[in-house]
Design a protein around this motif. Sequence first.
Motif, PDB file in Angstrom:
ATOM      1  N   PHE A  11      30.162 -42.009 -44.047  1.00  0.00           N
ATOM      2  CA  PHE A  11      29.222 -41.163 -44.771  1.00  0.00           C
ATOM      3  C   PHE A  11      28.235 -42.004 -45.583  1.00  0.00           C
ATOM      4  O   PHE A  11      28.605 -43.047 -46.100  1.00  0.00           O
ATOM      5  CB  PHE A  11      29.978 -40.233 -45.723  1.00  0.00           C
ATOM      6  CG  PHE A  11      30.812 -39.215 -45.013  1.00  0.00           C
ATOM      7  CD1 PHE A  11      30.276 -37.993 -44.641  1.00  0.00           C
ATOM      8  CD2 PHE A  11      32.149 -39.484 -44.699  1.00  0.00           C
ATOM      9  CE1 PHE A  11      31.050 -37.049 -43.972  1.00  0.00           C
ATOM     10  CE2 PHE A  11      32.917 -38.549 -44.029  1.00  0.00           C
ATOM     11  CZ  PHE A  11      32.370 -37.334 -43.666  1.00  0.00           C
ATOM     12  N   VAL A  12      27.009 -41.523 -45.675  1.00  0.00           N
ATOM     13  CA  VAL A  12      26.009 -42.160 -46.520  1.00  0.00           C
ATOM     14  C   VAL A  12      25.521 -41.135 -47.537  1.00  0.00           C
ATOM     15  O   VAL A  12      25.147 -40.020 -47.167  1.00  0.00           O
ATOM     16  CB  VAL A  12      24.819 -42.689 -45.688  1.00  0.00           C
ATOM     17  CG1 VAL A  12      23.712 -43.216 -46.600  1.00  0.00           C
ATOM     18  CG2 VAL A  12      25.291 -43.788 -44.727  1.00  0.00           C
ATOM     19  N   THR A  13      25.561 -41.532 -48.803  1.00  0.00           N
ATOM     20  CA  THR A  13      25.090 -40.664 -49.874  1.00  0.00           C
ATOM     21  C   THR A  13      23.734 -41.161 -50.359  1.00  0.00           C
ATOM     22  O   THR A  13      23.592 -42.330 -50.720  1.00  0.00           O
ATOM     23  CB  THR A  13      26.085 -40.691 -51.055  1.00  0.00           C
ATOM     24  OG1 THR A  13      27.381 -40.357 -50.560  1.00  0.00           O
ATOM     25  CG2 THR A  13      25.669 -39.693 -52.140  1.00  0.00           C
ATOM     26  N   ARG A  14      22.766 -40.280 -50.343  1.00  0.00           N
ATOM     27  CA  ARG A  14      21.425 -40.650 -50.786  1.00  0.00           C
ATOM     28  C   ARG A  14      21.417 -40.889 -52.293  1.00  0.00           C
ATOM     29  O   ARG A  14      21.963 -40.095 -53.053  1.00  0.00           O
ATOM     30  CB  ARG A  14      20.457 -39.525 -50.414  1.00  0.00           C
ATOM     31  CG  ARG A  14      19.015 -39.780 -50.800  1.00  0.00           C
ATOM     32  CD  ARG A  14      18.100 -38.974 -49.900  1.00  0.00           C
ATOM     33  NE  ARG A  14      18.215 -37.537 -50.128  1.00  0.00           N
ATOM     34  CZ  ARG A  14      17.402 -36.842 -50.930  1.00  0.00           C
ATOM     35  NH1 ARG A  14      16.432 -37.453 -51.587  1.00  0.00           N
ATOM     36  NH2 ARG A  14      17.554 -35.550 -51.064  1.00  0.00           N
ATOM     37  N   THR A  15      20.780 -42.001 -52.711  1.00  0.00           N
ATOM     38  CA  THR A  15      20.790 -42.332 -54.144  1.00  0.00           C
ATOM     39  C   THR A  15      19.393 -42.575 -54.709  1.00  0.00           C
ATOM     40  O   THR A  15      19.262 -43.050 -55.827  1.00  0.00           O
ATOM     41  CB  THR A  15      21.646 -43.591 -54.411  1.00  0.00           C
ATOM     42  OG1 THR A  15      21.126 -44.665 -53.619  1.00  0.00           O
ATOM     43  CG2 THR A  15      23.104 -43.367 -54.068  1.00  0.00           C
ATOM     44  N   ALA A  62      14.388 -42.145 -47.619  1.00  0.00           N
ATOM     45  CA  ALA A  62      15.743 -41.617 -47.834  1.00  0.00           C
ATOM     46  C   ALA A  62      15.791 -40.095 -47.773  1.00  0.00           C
ATOM     47  O   ALA A  62      16.871 -39.513 -47.620  1.00  0.00           O
ATOM     48  CB  ALA A  62      16.292 -42.115 -49.164  1.00  0.00           C
ATOM     49  N   ALA A  63      14.614 -39.464 -47.862  1.00  0.00           N
ATOM     50  CA  ALA A  63      14.584 -38.005 -47.814  1.00  0.00           C
ATOM     51  C   ALA A  63      15.177 -37.463 -46.515  1.00  0.00           C
ATOM     52  O   ALA A  63      15.649 -36.328 -46.466  1.00  0.00           O
ATOM     53  CB  ALA A  63      13.142 -37.518 -47.980  1.00  0.00           C
ATOM     54  N   ALA A  64      15.173 -38.289 -45.459  1.00  0.00           N
ATOM     55  CA  ALA A  64      15.694 -37.821 -44.164  1.00  0.00           C
ATOM     56  C   ALA A  64      17.212 -37.985 -44.043  1.00  0.00           C
ATOM     57  O   ALA A  64      17.781 -37.706 -42.995  1.00  0.00           O
ATOM     58  CB  ALA A  64      14.988 -38.544 -43.016  1.00  0.00           C
ATOM     59  N   ILE A  65      17.850 -38.475 -45.106  1.00  0.00           N
ATOM     60  CA  ILE A  65      19.323 -38.558 -45.087  1.00  0.00           C
ATOM     61  C   ILE A  65      19.861 -37.246 -45.645  1.00  0.00           C
ATOM     62  O   ILE A  65      19.775 -36.980 -46.840  1.00  0.00           O
ATOM     63  CB  ILE A  65      19.829 -39.734 -45.946  1.00  0.00           C
ATOM     64  CG1 ILE A  65      19.262 -41.063 -45.425  1.00  0.00           C
ATOM     65  CG2 ILE A  65      21.355 -39.786 -45.958  1.00  0.00           C
ATOM     66  CD1 ILE A  65      19.508 -42.236 -46.350  1.00  0.00           C
ATOM     67  N   THR A  66      20.399 -36.418 -44.754  1.00  0.00           N
ATOM     68  CA  THR A  66      20.876 -35.110 -45.215  1.00  0.00           C
ATOM     69  C   THR A  66      22.310 -35.240 -45.725  1.00  0.00           C
ATOM     70  O   THR A  66      23.070 -36.084 -45.246  1.00  0.00           O
ATOM     71  CB  THR A  66      20.798 -34.071 -44.088  1.00  0.00           C
ATOM     72  OG1 THR A  66      21.451 -34.623 -42.934  1.00  0.00           O
ATOM     73  CG2 THR A  66      19.358 -33.750 -43.732  1.00  0.00           C
ATOM     74  N   PRO A  67      22.667 -34.404 -46.699  1.00  0.00           N
ATOM     75  CA  PRO A  67      24.018 -34.499 -47.264  1.00  0.00           C
ATOM     76  C   PRO A  67      25.084 -34.339 -46.187  1.00  0.00           C
ATOM     77  O   PRO A  67      24.945 -33.512 -45.281  1.00  0.00           O
ATOM     78  CB  PRO A  67      24.064 -33.326 -48.251  1.00  0.00           C
ATOM     79  CG  PRO A  67      22.640 -33.045 -48.590  1.00  0.00           C
ATOM     80  CD  PRO A  67      21.853 -33.382 -47.358  1.00  0.00           C
TER      81      PRO A  67
END
Lengths: 283, 209
Positions: free
Chosen positions: B125-129, B135-140
């Motif tokens: 998992f990757v959490t946007r920080t 990074a806006a394209a990394i969805t929860p």
Amino acid sequence: MTSLLPRLIACFDVRDGLVTKGLAFQDNIDIAPVEELTRFVYNGQIDEVIVFDILASAERRGPDLDMVRKVSRQLFVPLCVGGGIRTVDDMHAVLAVGAEKISIDSAAVRNPDLIAQGAREFGSQAIVLSMQVKRVTPTESIPSGYEIAIDGARTFTGMDAVAWAIRGAELGAGEICINSIDQDGTHAGFDLEITRMVAHQVSVPIIASGGAGNAAHIAAAFRDAGASAAIVSSILYSPRMAQNTGVRALKEQMADLGIAMRPWIEAPKRPRTDTVQGIPHTR
Amino acid sequence: MKPNMLVIDYRTGNSQSVSYALTHLGVAHQVALHPDLVGDVTHIILPGVGAAGTTMDYLDAAGWIEFLNERVRLQGLPFLGVCVGLQVLFDRSDEQDATCLGWLPGHVIAFDREAVRVPHMGWNFVTRTSDHPFAAAITPGSCFYFVNSYFAAPDDVSNVAGTTDYDGEFAAVVARGNIMATQFHIEKSGPSGLALLDRFATLTPKELE
């Protein structure tokens, strides 16, 4: 401590571009072109794919690079390729057409330095040591009770499977795939004992292979045997099984068994041009 | 302007896989072995497989470092490093004791083999920080495919755009202005990776100022 997820790997034995399914390494029946089946599992959001060119060794040639290219250009998850890889040049050829990993098996037994050479040239992460293991009566030279075979399980080496795994990891293998000859094609579950023994003895990720027949078998490999990944093939597509299960459904069954897998995500919209061949987003 | 991307090629890299992903997304691109072969480009991708020291030696020998300083640091073209392509952005790496590009302050260290299986291989998992536009394209809840034995420890946490947990949190995505990078293989991370790669392709230098 970690949120790294266990991996489900779809495995395809390929001859002349067609996926084929055997029983105890024999009696093969052909199923479909490999690029069709790999697209099918990609659409199901498989975590990784392995393709073996099962004729390459016998025909004394490297793997079919056209076949690898057809698969890799439409597969946006990791791809491992095996069969007929005997030299660093063979490895380079396979990586250059879009594979991430190389599986070596009999060639590594004959020439263990191939593991070290490959790891030096491409990094350990690219080298998967695949082992064919058979249950035997433990002896002084095979204390684990599992012997290494080569050449499609036709030749027995007298080597102890656990000792070979340890040596392979020391030489630089980044993953070790344990393929049980006894369980292969039985759909009766992985050989958890040898998988567990190797997982305890080496620190690189272990792939359980041979015998997966349902979600519970896969869950056991992760939970009870310490595998980081499990190979499935029959469940997904073998005509020998009464019923096949797609990748998505299989992962849902795993979740029901309490094993967290990579969550399903809705695929994004179509590629931005129509000139590029897209992948149909079927389930 | 339509993107025309450069994918830097080197022998142990994964430029072919990046090229296939860009083709799938319909993004025009060229794969080049040497800076002299590069025409007009709008974005640059530095893929990576292998060791930091080997990668730096190659970039230096082929003249890429000078090229990248010119196009990325001076002209401000959007740049994306992948895997080792993230690690070489920092000052130095413990892997092969390599001196790296030094675009971002920090260094690269190894996972503790006593604590976790190494390499860190698989989907995580990757959490946007950060609110960097990339990074806006990394969805929860989205996962990406990693293969790394080392990880970056940035001195400036504001350069970290996404984190992943493996024996503690590490920098999975870094982004500062036009310089972006992912520790995971963006080209092999299924629909989540393709969406992020597509986001990179649509970023303009203006958005990244």
